[in-house]
Design an enzyme around this catalytic site. Structure first.
Site, PDB file in Angstrom:
ATOM      1  N   HIS A  78       0.833  -1.203   0.000  1.00 21.07           N
ATOM      2  CA  HIS A  78       0.000   0.000   0.000  1.00 21.07           C
ATOM      3  C   HIS A  78       0.873   1.260   0.000  1.00 21.07           C
ATOM      4  O   HIS A  78       0.597   2.215  -0.738  1.00 21.07           O
ATOM      5  CB  HIS A  78      -0.927  -0.003   1.215  1.00 21.07           C
ATOM      6  CG  HIS A  78      -1.714   1.252   1.379  1.00 21.07           C
ATOM      7  ND1 HIS A  78      -2.700   1.637   0.488  1.00 21.07           N
ATOM      8  CD2 HIS A  78      -1.654   2.225   2.315  1.00 21.07           C
ATOM      9  CE1 HIS A  78      -3.211   2.804   0.873  1.00 21.07           C
ATOM     10  NE2 HIS A  78      -2.588   3.180   1.984  1.00 21.07           N
ATOM     11  N   GLN A  80       3.942   1.642  -1.104  1.00 27.04           N
ATOM     12  CA  GLN A  80       4.587   1.794  -2.412  1.00 27.04           C
ATOM     13  C   GLN A  80       3.601   2.328  -3.450  1.00 27.04           C
ATOM     14  O   GLN A  80       3.935   3.200  -4.254  1.00 27.04           O
ATOM     15  CB  GLN A  80       5.169   0.453  -2.881  1.00 27.04           C
ATOM     16  CG  GLN A  80       6.276  -0.069  -2.003  1.00 27.04           C
ATOM     17  CD  GLN A  80       7.499   0.825  -2.016  1.00 27.04           C
ATOM     18  OE1 GLN A  80       7.901   1.346  -3.045  1.00 27.04           O
ATOM     19  NE2 GLN A  80       8.082   1.028  -0.854  1.00 27.04           N
ATOM     20  N   HIS A  82       0.938   4.110  -2.840  1.00 21.96           N
ATOM     21  CA  HIS A  82       0.648   5.500  -2.468  1.00 21.96           C
ATOM     22  C   HIS A  82       1.750   6.428  -2.978  1.00 21.96           C
ATOM     23  O   HIS A  82       1.476   7.487  -3.556  1.00 21.96           O
ATOM     24  CB  HIS A  82       0.522   5.588  -0.945  1.00 21.96           C
ATOM     25  CG  HIS A  82      -0.338   6.690  -0.459  1.00 21.96           C
ATOM     26  ND1 HIS A  82       0.038   7.999  -0.516  1.00 21.96           N
ATOM     27  CD2 HIS A  82      -1.570   6.677   0.104  1.00 21.96           C
ATOM     28  CE1 HIS A  82      -0.915   8.752  -0.004  1.00 21.96           C
ATOM     29  NE2 HIS A  82      -1.909   7.969   0.378  1.00 21.96           N
TER      30      HIS A  82
END
Length: 104
Positions: A78, A80, A82
């Site tokens: 998540h 990465q 984002h």
């Protein structure tokens, strides 16, 4: 690497890239209203937050390259995601800034 340490790094990436994303979104109304310098300043500030997130990511990669075992967790996936989507959003925002300048 312990799970807690990996989660700490992930949250650092999420926090920094989240701050950047907020700043990028704050630049849009500035660009639309012709406040190009202010919009660019927001994008520059966003870039500083992205640099912080990228440094956390790079540090993790260096640990891995040095032989540390890194077990991937969903929170890191998540984080990465984002970071990468926010970096892409900033690139698009910079292009939008140039388009708004030409329009005005």
């Amino acid at each position: 690497m312990e799970s807690e340490k990996l989660q700490e790094i992930a949250f650092e990436i999420i926090l920094s890239s989240g701050n950047a994303r907020t700043l990028i979104h704050e630049s849009f109304p500035l660009m639309r209203s012709g406040k190009f310098d202010e919009g660019k300043a927001k994008l520059d500030e966003a870039n500083e937050s992205l640099k912080e997130a990228h440094k956390a990511q790079t540090d993790l990669l260096q640990d891995y390259a040095n032989g540390e075992t890194v077990v991937m967790e969903v929170i890191m996936v998540h984080a990465q995601d984002h970071l990468m989507t926010t970096m892409t959003l900033r690139e698009v925002a910079l292009e939008m800034l140039e388009l708004y300048k030409r329009q005005g």
